[in-house]
Design a protein around this motif. Structure first.
Motif, PDB file in Angstrom:
ATOM      1  N   ASN A  84       0.770  -1.094  -0.017  1.00 20.00           N
ATOM      2  CA  ASN A  84       0.133   0.054   0.155  1.00 20.00           C
ATOM      3  C   ASN A  84       0.787   1.269   0.065  1.00 20.00           C
ATOM      4  O   ASN A  84       0.112   2.435   0.265  1.00 20.00           O
ATOM      5  N   ASP A  85       2.072   1.004  -0.391  1.00 21.38           N
ATOM      6  CA  ASP A  85       3.057   2.312  -0.278  1.00 21.38           C
ATOM      7  C   ASP A  85       3.003   2.649  -1.811  1.00 21.38           C
ATOM      8  O   ASP A  85       2.971   2.089  -2.722  1.00 21.38           O
ATOM      9  N   PRO A  86       2.840   4.063  -2.070  1.00 24.26           N
ATOM     10  CA  PRO A  86       3.050   4.583  -3.325  1.00 24.26           C
ATOM     11  C   PRO A  86       4.155   4.205  -4.164  1.00 24.26           C
ATOM     12  O   PRO A  86       4.087   4.278  -5.575  1.00 24.26           O
ATOM     13  N   ARG A  87       5.114   3.859  -3.422  1.00 22.73           N
ATOM     14  CA  ARG A  87       6.527   3.435  -4.012  1.00 22.73           C
ATOM     15  C   ARG A  87       6.257   1.803  -4.844  1.00 22.73           C
ATOM     16  O   ARG A  87       7.017   1.522  -5.519  1.00 22.73           O
ATOM     17  N   SER A  90       2.496  -0.593  -9.078  1.00 20.54           N
ATOM     18  CA  SER A  90       1.111  -0.944  -9.432  1.00 20.54           C
ATOM     19  C   SER A  90       0.766  -2.336 -10.049  1.00 20.54           C
ATOM     20  O   SER A  90      -0.446  -2.941  -9.758  1.00 20.54           O
ATOM     21  N   GLN A 112       9.096   1.654 -11.209  1.00 24.14           N
ATOM     22  CA  GLN A 112       8.047   1.944 -11.726  1.00 24.14           C
ATOM     23  C   GLN A 112       8.153   2.216 -13.103  1.00 24.14           C
ATOM     24  O   GLN A 112       7.141   2.613 -14.127  1.00 24.14           O
TER      25      GLN A 112
END
Length: 365
Positions: A84-87, A90, A112
């Motif tokens: 759930n970390d933005p890093r 996805s 990313q």
């Protein structure tokens, strides 16, 4: 915070999916472990065994083990990125049975990037190793990040080919971040960690157990827009990666080889199953155009980089990627032995072919 993530990882009696559910509800492991029994019930955790495991932080490594892990991670300058970390990448959250998080050593921002996985046999032929190196180098030039598993053979060549062009590479390993497997890849591990990034879902100290590698493979394919299989046997772990990629909605590519090479059979099987046959990087880039997160540099790199010097050579079409003897070349060309020897020497100097044990093979374009 990191200690609480490790505590959650070590709760052996709880499934990965269940752990993710808990974090989705509480936000962090720290908030989960600090919640009282009533808060756990309100969150839908009614099992007495689960409640006890959370409240007691039991079922995993002891305090001394956790402290040892923390020291290891600190000494290696590693970090842990929860799902759930933005890093966190996805694409990996979209796969079936996604990991709770990733231990990361190196440039975490590379996770990313648009990535292509290159995988294949640990016991690849010399031609297969050269092909993996050459494709990784050319694809790195387009801006794609090359992802593989740091294994011997094709994986190693993919990482090395990418690094030879100062490209970005991701190594997903099936051990703890502090374990180098195979040990012969110690220098490559250090180079990838320094210039790229190494990731694993396994905690420090985790050994190279057989069941770890199929789990590792789902992350290799999960990180990537597509998977390129260079050489693989029918029972190869690379075919598991390709199957996972197809199930995850990723592109699957395969490079055909000689029918006389056992490690070509896996690629031929994939092509019969619908994988795209690849002869140049243009075949790959053509399929990846529809992904919206590709950089413009990748989309514009649509012309294959090929050597044309061989097109005008009288022997070029007589030499395939499988070894062929000089006697056979002389017989098919109708030239003298002296003429053939001279031409073959020139072709070697141009980087078109390579001589191995008295036979000649075409090099990848």
């Amino acid at each position: 915070m990191l200690k609480d993530w490790l505590t959650l990882i070590y709760l052996k009696s709880v499934s990965l999916a269940r752990k993710r559910e808990w974090i989705e509800r509480f936000g962090t492991p720290t908030a989960l472990f600090n919640a009282g029994e009533q808060a756990l019930r309100r969150a839908g955790i009614h099992s007495s065994a689960e409640t006890a495991a959370i409240l007691d932080r039991s079922g995993g490594a002891g305090a001394s083990g956790l402290e040892g892990d923390l020291e290891t991670l600190e000494s290696l300058q590693c970090q842990y990125i929860g799902f759930n970390d933005p890093r966190f990448p996805s694409l990996v959250n979209e796969i079936p049975n996604p990991p709770l998080g990733l231990f990361v050593k190196g440039r975490s921002e590379l996770l990313q990037n648009p990535q292509l996985a290159i995988v294949g046999s640990r016991n690849a032929s010399p031609s297969g190793n050269r092909t993996a190196f050459a494709f990784a180098a050319e694809l790195a030039d387009t801006g794609l990040t090359i992802t593989s598993g740091l294994a011997s053979g094709i994986d190693s060549q993919a990482h090395q080919g990418c690094l030879s062009r100062n490209g970005h590479t991701v190594a997903v390993i099936g051990t703890g971040i502090d374990r180098i497997y195979p040990k012969s890849n110690r220098n490559l591990y250090r180079e990838v960690a320094g210039k790229g990034v190494i990731v694993t879902e396994f905690p420090p100290g985790a050994p190279p157990l057989p069941h770890n590698f199929p789990l590792r493979n789902r992350i290799i394919s999960g990180l990537s827009l597509g998977v390129l299989v260079v050489e693989a046997g029918i029972r190869s772990g690379s075919l598991i990666t390709a199957r996972l990629a197809a199930e995850q909605g990723r592109e699957v590519f395969a490079i055909p080889g000689s029918i006389h090479i056992v490690t070509s059979r896996g690629c031929h099987f994939l092509i019969r199953q619908g994988a795209k046959l690849v002869e140049s990087i243009a075949d790959i880039l053509e399929e990846l155009q529809h992904f919206g997160n590709l950089s413009s540099s990748v989309k514009n790199e649509m012309e294959p980089s090929v050597k044309t010097a061989g097109d005008k050579n009288p022997l070029y079409n007589l030499i395939d990627y499988a070894p062929v003897s000089m006697e056979r070349i002389i017989e098919q060309s109708g030239l003298t032995a002296e003429q053939v020897s001279s031409i073959l020497t020139d072709m070697e100097l141009q980087g078109l072919i390579v001589e191995t044990n008295g036979s000649y093979q075409r090099l990848p374009a």
